[in-house]
Design a protein around this motif. Sequence first.
Motif, PDB file in Angstrom:
ATOM      1  N   THR A 486       0.831  -1.212   0.000  1.00 23.01           N
ATOM      2  CA  THR A 486       0.000   0.000   0.000  1.00 23.01           C
ATOM      3  C   THR A 486       0.861   1.256   0.000  1.00 23.01           C
ATOM      4  O   THR A 486       0.631   2.192  -0.783  1.00 23.01           O
ATOM      5  N   ASP A 490       1.431   3.627  -3.385  1.00 20.53           N
ATOM      6  CA  ASP A 490       0.896   4.973  -3.187  1.00 20.53           C
ATOM      7  C   ASP A 490       1.975   6.011  -3.490  1.00 20.53           C
ATOM      8  O   ASP A 490       1.698   7.068  -4.074  1.00 20.53           O
ATOM      9  N   GLY A 493       2.312   6.667  -7.088  1.00 22.26           N
ATOM     10  CA  GLY A 493       1.198   7.371  -7.693  1.00 22.26           C
ATOM     11  C   GLY A 493       0.151   6.475  -8.310  1.00 22.26           C
ATOM     12  O   GLY A 493      -0.642   6.947  -9.142  1.00 22.26           O
ATOM     13  N   TYR A 494       0.128   5.181  -7.923  1.00 23.77           N
ATOM     14  CA  TYR A 494      -0.872   4.282  -8.489  1.00 23.77           C
ATOM     15  C   TYR A 494      -2.260   4.642  -7.962  1.00 23.77           C
ATOM     16  O   TYR A 494      -2.409   5.173  -6.866  1.00 23.77           O
ATOM     17  N   SER A 495      -3.273   4.338  -8.760  1.00 22.34           N
ATOM     18  CA  SER A 495      -4.649   4.585  -8.339  1.00 22.34           C
ATOM     19  C   SER A 495      -5.052   3.583  -7.262  1.00 22.34           C
ATOM     20  O   SER A 495      -4.462   2.484  -7.160  1.00 22.34           O
ATOM     21  N   PRO A 496      -6.056   3.901  -6.445  1.00 26.33           N
ATOM     22  CA  PRO A 496      -6.499   2.954  -5.417  1.00 26.33           C
ATOM     23  C   PRO A 496      -6.924   1.610  -6.003  1.00 26.33           C
ATOM     24  O   PRO A 496      -6.667   0.557  -5.407  1.00 26.33           O
ATOM     25  N   GLN A 497      -7.568   1.612  -7.173  1.00 26.01           N
ATOM     26  CA  GLN A 497      -7.998   0.361  -7.780  1.00 26.01           C
ATOM     27  C   GLN A 497      -6.799  -0.487  -8.184  1.00 26.01           C
ATOM     28  O   GLN A 497      -6.798  -1.721  -7.984  1.00 26.01           O
ATOM     29  N   LEU A 498      -5.763   0.145  -8.729  1.00 22.87           N
ATOM     30  CA  LEU A 498      -4.571  -0.596  -9.139  1.00 22.87           C
ATOM     31  C   LEU A 498      -3.815  -1.122  -7.923  1.00 22.87           C
ATOM     32  O   LEU A 498      -3.307  -2.253  -7.931  1.00 22.87           O
ATOM     33  N   ILE A 499      -3.731  -0.305  -6.882  1.00 21.82           N
ATOM     34  CA  ILE A 499      -3.065  -0.751  -5.647  1.00 21.82           C
ATOM     35  C   ILE A 499      -3.760  -1.983  -5.084  1.00 21.82           C
ATOM     36  O   ILE A 499      -3.107  -2.952  -4.675  1.00 21.82           O
ATOM     37  N   GLN A 500      -5.069  -1.985  -5.107  1.00 23.40           N
ATOM     38  CA  GLN A 500      -5.808  -3.121  -4.572  1.00 23.40           C
ATOM     39  C   GLN A 500      -5.618  -4.363  -5.444  1.00 23.40           C
ATOM     40  O   GLN A 500      -5.517  -5.481  -4.919  1.00 23.40           O
ATOM     41  N   SER A 501      -5.531  -4.196  -6.750  1.00 18.60           N
ATOM     42  CA  SER A 501      -5.326  -5.343  -7.632  1.00 18.60           C
ATOM     43  C   SER A 501      -3.952  -5.961  -7.453  1.00 18.60           C
ATOM     44  O   SER A 501      -3.737  -7.136  -7.756  1.00 18.60           O
TER      45      SER A 501
END
Length: 529
Positions: A486, A490, A493-501
């Motif tokens: 996480t 972060d 600069g990854y998006s929250p959706q990409l971080i979760q994937s």
Amino acid sequence: TFILVLMLPAMRMAGQQPGSLRGVLADSSGAVIPAVEVTLNSADGRKTTTTGIDGSWNFPNLAPGAYIVRAEFTGFEPFEKSFTLDAGRSLQMPIRLIPTGGKQQITVSAGQTPELSTDASSNASTLVVAGADLDSLPDDPDDLSDVLTQMAGPASNLTGGPQLLLDGFSGGQLPPKSAIKEIRMNQNPFSSEFDTPGFSRIEIITKPGADNFRGGVGLTDSDALFNSRNPYTTNKADYVNRMFTGNLGGPLGKKASFLLNFTHSTIDNTASINAVTLDLATLAAVPVQSSVVTPRADINGNARFDYQLSASHTFTGSYQYYLSDRDNNGIGAYSLPSREYSNEVTRHDVRLGETAILSSSAVTETKFAYSRILTNQFGDNATPGIIVSGAFNGGSAQVGRASNLWDQYELQSNTTIAHNAHAIRFGTRVRYTGITDISPNNFGGTFSFFGVNDAPVLDANNQVEYGPDSQPLTAPISSLEQYRRTLLFDKLGYSPQLIQSLGGGASQFSIAAGDPRAAIGVLDASIYA
């Protein structure tokens, strides 16, 4: 035959192989008691040993046979037990000492019919602690409370726990031991004077002033200087346990007397942190093993004033003040110092009473009490809390500025009349309790990480690894790895959706909102006879 003759001495020696007896000596609450003499008696004589700082004791090299083990300590019932030790056996025998209390002895002569009495003093389960028995109890208020709870025994289902009555009023604060005249337990459990059954009821009777001036001071001290470092921490905290006590009492003219009692305790215990967190620069796992002081300061004092209004009227007034201040709460185990919060408890008790002798056979007591307890918690919920399961708990404590204000007013009137062979007691009580509670708990929110069962496998460069079928490889990851990904993605600069994937992102976010204030008032009134 020659071999058998050689074996006979060895068999005889094996039959006489020495044994041993060992154990740990503790009180009824499980607290070990050091420096207690334990004796072992047998036909061959008497042996003694002393318990160590951990309460352990040991008798090695004992011949097989019959023994009697005995232990005595001031303020506790003597322990004695007989046993037989077999050859070569190592026997474990824990010793639990039971606190002594008031003793009752009943003698019934031959041909004499015992009297049946409903008087409270005839209750076989009643325990009265006074005089030397009271002196043997602990001076520390916390230890004294624990011992009294053990002595009072289990409570009924209706009471929910031990009841403490201070001079007849419920919800009292245990005063300094020097202010206590007598302690009664389980007295008259089924009396209609009380609103609940009296099992595990502890009644505290405080001392009046004396005819002569008298007083005393005391100091007990324990310091970290005399103890070793906790082996599971990298530092040694500077803790201390110190208590100062003082009391003074005496006459004020011919009709009045006073009594002052004071206790100040400094109890700086420690909390051990054993967690694993991340270095924010490199995101590498960093173990955290440290010991943190959790300071606590308690002040407990009371003053009592007695005045003879007339030949048949007596006035009693008392005031008790209690203050408990604690810091570094919420730290320890997985919780880091950022979870720290402090709390403060302030209590005021005022009690007024008047005793009127109406006649040679009638007495009336009128009593009033006011209690005010204010509990404040000082914590931060401006930033979210972070819980990484099995690794560390960080962020703020999410306690906020919480408070609980408890006010209680109580008025009692009790009359006792003696008429021939009868004792009649009746009275009334009116009690009001008001509570105002403010609890902004978790108003800043909490992110929780529990690990991921099916997350992409990353190589040393934090890139997704693929299998022969060109599909991403997956595997379970820990909560700490989930938290690391996480922070890493972060920063990139990854998006929250990409971080979760990619296996990052919190497993859960919780937050409380609304009005944190609640208030309630309860009024109850009763009569009894």
